[in-house]
Scaffold this motif. Sequence first.
Motif, PDB file in Angstrom:
ATOM      1  N   ASP A 470       0.805  -1.233   0.000  1.00 43.76           N
ATOM      2  CA  ASP A 470       0.000   0.000   0.000  1.00 43.76           C
ATOM      3  C   ASP A 470       0.836   1.279   0.000  1.00 43.76           C
ATOM      4  N   PHE A 471       2.061   1.200  -0.479  1.00 40.19           N
ATOM      5  CA  PHE A 471       2.897   2.405  -0.542  1.00 40.19           C
ATOM      6  C   PHE A 471       2.599   3.182  -1.829  1.00 40.19           C
ATOM      7  N   TYR A 472       1.388   3.663  -1.927  1.00 44.45           N
ATOM      8  CA  TYR A 472       0.943   4.485  -3.053  1.00 44.45           C
ATOM      9  C   TYR A 472      -0.287   5.231  -2.570  1.00 44.45           C
ATOM     10  N   SER A 473      -1.123   5.734  -3.444  1.00 42.43           N
ATOM     11  CA  SER A 473      -2.314   6.480  -3.025  1.00 42.43           C
ATOM     12  C   SER A 473      -3.345   5.520  -2.446  1.00 42.43           C
ATOM     13  N   HIS A 474      -3.184   5.208  -1.182  1.00 38.16           N
ATOM     14  CA  HIS A 474      -3.989   4.185  -0.511  1.00 38.16           C
ATOM     15  C   HIS A 474      -4.274   4.666   0.913  1.00 38.16           C
ATOM     16  N   PRO A 475      -5.419   4.290   1.500  1.00 37.83           N
ATOM     17  CA  PRO A 475      -5.729   4.755   2.860  1.00 37.83           C
ATOM     18  C   PRO A 475      -4.640   4.486   3.891  1.00 37.83           C
ATOM     19  N   THR A 476      -3.975   3.344   3.812  1.00 39.55           N
ATOM     20  CA  THR A 476      -2.897   3.070   4.769  1.00 39.55           C
ATOM     21  C   THR A 476      -1.775   4.090   4.622  1.00 39.55           C
ATOM     22  N   ALA A 477      -1.433   4.412   3.396  1.00 41.20           N
ATOM     23  CA  ALA A 477      -0.382   5.408   3.161  1.00 41.20           C
ATOM     24  C   ALA A 477      -0.797   6.770   3.699  1.00 41.20           C
ATOM     25  N   PRO A 605       0.418   4.201  23.833  1.00 36.99           N
ATOM     26  CA  PRO A 605      -0.287   4.782  24.988  1.00 36.99           C
ATOM     27  C   PRO A 605      -1.672   5.332  24.689  1.00 36.99           C
ATOM     28  N   HIS A 606      -1.937   5.733  23.444  1.00 33.21           N
ATOM     29  CA  HIS A 606      -3.226   6.358  23.145  1.00 33.21           C
ATOM     30  C   HIS A 606      -3.987   5.534  22.113  1.00 33.21           C
ATOM     31  N   CYS A 607      -3.738   5.766  20.848  1.00 34.36           N
ATOM     32  CA  CYS A 607      -4.425   5.051  19.778  1.00 34.36           C
ATOM     33  C   CYS A 607      -3.401   4.342  18.906  1.00 34.36           C
ATOM     34  N   TYR A 608      -3.743   3.160  18.450  1.00 36.97           N
ATOM     35  CA  TYR A 608      -2.809   2.402  17.607  1.00 36.97           C
ATOM     36  C   TYR A 608      -2.680   3.019  16.222  1.00 36.97           C
ATOM     37  N   GLN A 609      -3.636   3.873  15.842  1.00 34.83           N
ATOM     38  CA  GLN A 609      -3.686   4.401  14.479  1.00 34.83           C
ATOM     39  C   GLN A 609      -3.000   5.762  14.386  1.00 34.83           C
ATOM     40  N   PRO A 610      -2.021   5.906  13.471  1.00 37.27           N
ATOM     41  CA  PRO A 610      -1.405   7.218  13.256  1.00 37.27           C
ATOM     42  C   PRO A 610      -2.290   8.067  12.347  1.00 37.27           C
ATOM     43  N   ASN A 611      -1.967   9.338  12.276  1.00 45.52           N
ATOM     44  CA  ASN A 611      -2.694  10.226  11.363  1.00 45.52           C
ATOM     45  C   ASN A 611      -1.726  11.223  10.752  1.00 45.52           C
ATOM     46  N   ASP A 612      -2.008  11.572   9.533  1.00 48.16           N
ATOM     47  CA  ASP A 612      -1.164  12.501   8.784  1.00 48.16           C
ATOM     48  C   ASP A 612      -1.801  13.903   8.831  1.00 48.16           C
ATOM     49  N   ARG A 613      -1.126  14.834   9.488  1.00 43.24           N
ATOM     50  CA  ARG A 613      -1.663  16.195   9.598  1.00 43.24           C
ATOM     51  C   ARG A 613      -1.567  16.952   8.280  1.00 43.24           C
ATOM     52  N   LEU A 711     -23.546  14.674  10.357  1.00 47.85           N
ATOM     53  CA  LEU A 711     -23.190  13.658  11.356  1.00 47.85           C
ATOM     54  C   LEU A 711     -22.814  12.369  10.636  1.00 47.85           C
ATOM     55  N   ALA A 712     -21.651  11.831  11.017  1.00 53.82           N
ATOM     56  CA  ALA A 712     -21.214  10.545  10.467  1.00 53.82           C
ATOM     57  C   ALA A 712     -21.681   9.418  11.385  1.00 53.82           C
ATOM     58  N   LEU A 713     -22.085   8.309  10.778  1.00 53.46           N
ATOM     59  CA  LEU A 713     -22.590   7.149  11.508  1.00 53.46           C
ATOM     60  C   LEU A 713     -21.633   5.976  11.339  1.00 53.46           C
ATOM     61  N   ASP A 714     -21.393   5.288  12.441  1.00 59.06           N
ATOM     62  CA  ASP A 714     -20.472   4.157  12.451  1.00 59.06           C
ATOM     63  C   ASP A 714     -21.152   2.901  11.911  1.00 59.06           C
ATOM     64  N   THR A 715     -20.348   1.971  11.404  1.00 59.74           N
ATOM     65  CA  THR A 715     -20.830   0.623  11.098  1.00 59.74           C
ATOM     66  C   THR A 715     -20.454  -0.300  12.253  1.00 59.74           C
ATOM     67  N   PHE A 716     -20.988  -1.517  12.221  1.00 61.67           N
ATOM     68  CA  PHE A 716     -20.727  -2.462  13.308  1.00 61.67           C
ATOM     69  C   PHE A 716     -21.130  -3.858  12.824  1.00 61.67           C
ATOM     70  N   PRO A 717     -20.346  -4.915  13.141  1.00 63.30           N
ATOM     71  CA  PRO A 717     -19.221  -4.985  14.072  1.00 63.30           C
ATOM     72  C   PRO A 717     -17.863  -4.597  13.468  1.00 63.30           C
ATOM     73  N   TYR A 718     -17.815  -4.385  12.148  1.00 64.18           N
ATOM     74  CA  TYR A 718     -16.573  -3.862  11.558  1.00 64.18           C
ATOM     75  C   TYR A 718     -16.736  -2.355  11.539  1.00 64.18           C
ATOM     76  N   THR A 719     -16.125  -1.690  12.513  1.00 63.92           N
ATOM     77  CA  THR A 719     -16.362  -0.265  12.706  1.00 63.92           C
ATOM     78  C   THR A 719     -15.539   0.568  11.729  1.00 63.92           C
ATOM     79  N   SER A 720     -15.744   1.875  11.789  1.00 66.70           N
ATOM     80  CA  SER A 720     -15.008   2.818  10.943  1.00 66.70           C
ATOM     81  C   SER A 720     -13.557   2.885  11.401  1.00 66.70           C
ATOM     82  N   HIS A 721     -12.630   2.801  10.481  1.00 68.90           N
ATOM     83  CA  HIS A 721     -11.205   2.867  10.790  1.00 68.90           C
ATOM     84  C   HIS A 721     -10.629   4.157  10.207  1.00 68.90           C
ATOM     85  N   THR A 722     -10.000   4.081   9.024  1.00 71.36           N
ATOM     86  CA  THR A 722      -9.540   5.302   8.366  1.00 71.36           C
ATOM     87  C   THR A 722     -10.708   6.258   8.159  1.00 71.36           C
ATOM     88  N   THR A 723     -11.882   5.688   7.874  1.00 76.68           N
ATOM     89  CA  THR A 723     -13.072   6.513   7.650  1.00 76.68           C
ATOM     90  C   THR A 723     -13.401   7.358   8.879  1.00 76.68           C
TER      91      THR A 723
END
Length: 819
Positions: A470-477, A605-613, A711-723
């Motif tokens: 996923d080292f291209y234009s991809h949500p993980t990147a 210590p906080h969230c496992y997910q990083p974010n790009d400012r 307002l954004a609404l979550d899905t479940f049981p596979y919740t919103s991640h990058t979204t």
Amino acid sequence: MSAALIRKLSQAQERLRTGDVMGAQFLCQEILHRAPRNPDALCLFAITHLTTGRVREAVPILEQALAAAPRHGAALENLGLAQLMLGEFPAAERALRGASALPGAPASVYMRLGISLLNQQRHAEAERELRHALELEPQNSDIHLNLGQAAGHLGDNAAARQHFETVLRLSPGQADAVFNLGVIDLGEGRLDAARQRFEHAVAQAPRHADALVNLGIVHEKQQRLDEAIGCFRRALESDPALAQAGNNLARALALQRKFEEAREQYLATLRIAPGLTAAHEGLASACLALGRFKEGIAHLREVLRIEPAHLAALTALADALLETGDLTEAESIAQRAGALDPLAVDPYSVLADIYLIRGELERAVAILEAGYQHTDSGSLLGKLVFQLRHLCAWEKWRAAWPRLSAVLERTPGLVGQFSLLCEPTAAAQQLAYARGWSDARFGPARPEHRAQSAAPRDRPRLRIGYFSSDFYSHPTAYLLAEVLELHDRARCEIFAYSYGPEDNSPMRARLRQACEHFVDIARDPDDLAARRITDDRLDILLDLKGYTMGARPAILARRPCPLQVSWLGYPGTMGARFIDCLIADPFIIPEGRESFYSERVLRLPHCYQPNDRKREVGAPLTRAEYGLPQDAFVFCCFNQPYKITPEIFGCWMSLLGKVPASVLWLLEGNRGAIANLKNAAQARGITPERLIFAPKLPLAQHLARYRVADLALDTFPYTSHTTASDALWADCLLVGLCGETFAARVSGSILTACGLPELVTYSLADYANLAHRLATDRPYRDAARTRLISAKATAPLFDAPAFARDLENLYRDLAGDNQ
């Protein structure tokens, strides 16, 4: 012939009888010097050649004898014997039939005639001739031995066993009889008895190659692969030209996942037996396991050249062509395989994958439904259930899921793990399924695959590798890019191993710049890719894919790094023996829940997910330009359709019913899902026009849409991640719903790390109530949004520099623990 020559011939016969072969040969030469066409001397002279192993030289001498005396019984029999020894079985049959037609033919003639017929697979004829021989010599153990083999080929194991046991009474310890009794035991599934027989045969004849091969087969069936490999190697030492031993050795090495060694052994076997189909097939399998698709495809084509209707080769070729992107030929080959056997599972599976890649989802579902109907296959059912999710075909899903759930209880590793994350499964079930899946495909990690780190304890920099497609234009990147840029080069040397596409995007260039070493392994076979990673002597290798689409876990199964860690790309346990650790956080995996993960749990210590400012939020269009009503309350959910469950959708429709002039903005998926969602809305009393579908857009333009949603609404049981992070980064509130599995807790972790834990709910009723309040209580919603906007500057979720330091500290602690 003179009396003197007759005496010499008698002397030659006596010398041969007493073992003086050279003396007999010398006397024969003297006789033939005086009487060159004497058939008796020629025959005896040929026998001296047979005795010394000069079989081919004996044949023309015997033919000279028969030219002089066409009905010479001994010459006919010995010519037949010579041709038997040379493997020329039809010629041997002709000579021995001539001998058997003579009056007073001995038992040996009929026995050898039977042997020639056995070798031509004419077992019933062979048995008749051998019974004739037995009438003449009832106590001849060789005749009983061959009669036993004929009876075995005719399926009469009781008679075969009786003959072999008679051989042992007549000649105790006779290795071939013991071996053949072992073959019967093996064929009847009595493995322990067979093993004892083969061990006895090898004790009597240590170089009995066939007994060694069959002993190896028993060891293999009893899961003693090291012992099996030892037997096959000994068989090859005894008979280097024994292709069966070489093929079995290669197969056993492949079962140990030693695919490079297996490949070399298959190649060696094919040098001995170029037309051995099983070796071509096995070699293809080893090559495909190594990621050597071109070579594997070539050998599959060779199998099909030899056996055009070879079903397994056709299916494997279709799958390999699919992997290399040749969808047209893959489809044609898979259809050929399916036509050969409509009950075969794999052709349906390959065809479904082809249609999915082409975006023909309804066609894929149709082929999976047909396949499941014909085969009752759990694996096809698993694929079907997941694609029904993609289609939002919930009535069919409701019928299929209970059947799949029952199958998974019996066979946990049958279905791909990613597809189960959105199903109603508990954490313990996901662990069992993941372990079954991994062990079935990769087996236990072998110690010899564990690379050794070159880093001494006091080396200043850790060598950290990131492994992904996923080292291209991809949500993980989009999540990871800034963390890579912020890594402290004094502490970490960063390697990126990319096996995904080169899209020439700004993101690809940015990722290249962020890593000291950007290694493109997209075209490397698995063994070469693993070797390149091993050669870099990493301290830690981060897998960013897990079991998601496009992953290459087979490379990780080869253990290119001593510490292999799952992070970011896959929200759950991999259940894999080659993944040591899993990075989570205190919310996603609370204390006391570690037993539901096969990996050692590491927590940021906080969230496992990083974010790009640096993610740019584009300028929003007007609501009209998005196709939204100007004054409506806009609920949104931009998750993929497969994450939408009927329960969540029912909650959303209830909200639309309670909030007048509201609409639901969804991500545009496949046509079938759109139609099914509109029909489901209609069935719940909501006009389909209140569902509005957003086409896919570049990231900045996509994020801009959140600025016009309410307002954004979550899905479940596979919740919103990058979204979820996207919504919050674009200043849109999200209502989260939290469960017990990793995938069901990600949105809760993100909201908590953003300073908005009050937006996390733990039941569908609370979720509905909170969403309704936010939609109808404007001051409450505005206050929450104000907290979101102010938190972005201080919340851990968007503090990329702190996240990078926390991640490096985790790496440092982990590497220290490992030394």
